[in-house]
Structure formats: structure tokens, C-alpha cells
Design an enzyme around this catalytic site. Structure first.
Site, PDB file in Angstrom:
ATOM      1  N   CYS A  31       0.841  -1.210   0.000  1.00 49.07           N
ATOM      2  CA  CYS A  31       0.000   0.000   0.000  1.00 49.07           C
ATOM      3  C   CYS A  31       0.876   1.260   0.000  1.00 49.07           C
ATOM      4  O   CYS A  31       1.562   1.541   0.981  1.00 49.07           O
ATOM      5  CB  CYS A  31      -0.902  -0.050   1.232  1.00 49.07           C
ATOM      6  SG  CYS A  31      -1.732   1.492   1.634  1.00 49.07           S
ATOM      7  N   CYS A  34       0.184   3.783   2.748  1.00 53.30           N
ATOM      8  CA  CYS A  34       0.646   3.221   4.027  1.00 53.30           C
ATOM      9  C   CYS A  34       2.139   3.474   4.205  1.00 53.30           C
ATOM     10  O   CYS A  34       2.600   3.759   5.316  1.00 53.30           O
ATOM     11  CB  CYS A  34       0.386   1.720   4.078  1.00 53.30           C
ATOM     12  SG  CYS A  34      -1.347   1.250   3.986  1.00 53.30           S
TER      13      CYS A  34
END
Length: 103
Positions: A31, A34
């Protein structure tokens, strides 16, 4: 304070039974947002006292992600006294995370 890695085994002790509020960053290696959230959490863990900072990899702890209805990542959940007290979904700037924590 260093950011703690949360697993299925230590979740209860580190998060639910913590005597201080805990910010849990639900994330995954694949991600992009993230990866950008991580350094913000790391910085705040050094700057903010009285809060425990933790990261939970959703690919390794799917049942916990499902239990707390994490559908998008990054998701930040603040636990106080074993319950979710605040949450945010999506990449948060440092001030946004501070606001979430109330500091």
C-alpha cells in the site's frame, strides 16, 4: 518510544489491556499511502508521550482487520480502555494524527 509490531498473539496485551491510549496503524507493505503514513507515525512516536504507537499488518492479521471493520488502508484506530475511541481512514498528515489523538 519505538513503534510496536502488533500480531494476533500480542494484540490483547499491547492494545486492549494497555494502561495508556494506543494508536494502531492498520497497513500493508503493498500500500503506497501506508508507506507514506509510516514515517509520520514513527516521528510522532518520538514526539508524543503518554501514547503507545503500534502497526498492524492487515495481510498478517486479517481476522483483526475484519473484527475492526478495516476496509481501506491506512486506517488509524485509537484505543482507550480496550475500546476504539477515534478513527481515521486514508493518509493523515502529522497534525491530523495529533488531532485524532487529542494532543
Amino acid at each position: 518510544m519505538a513503534v510496536i509490531k502488533i500480531t494476533e498473539k500480542n494484540f490483547e496485551a499491547e492494545v486492549l489491556k494497555s494502561e495508556v491510549p494506543v494508536l494502531v496503524d492498520f497497513w500493508a507493505e503493498w500500500c503506497g499511502p501506508c508507506q507514506m503514513q509510516g514515517p509520520v507515525i514513527d516521528e510522532l512516536s518520538e514526539e508524543v508521550s503518554g501514547v503507545k504507537f503500534a502497526k498492524l499488518n492487515v495481510d498478517e492479521c486479517m481476522s483483526l482487520a475484519q473484527k475492526y471493520r478495516v476496509a481501506s488502508i491506512p486506517t488509524l484506530l485509537v484505543f482507550k480502555d480496550g475500546k476504539v475511541a477515534a478513527s481515521s481512514v486514508g493518509l493523515q498528515p502529522k497534525e491530523g494524527v495529533r488531532k485524532l489523538l487529542g494532543v
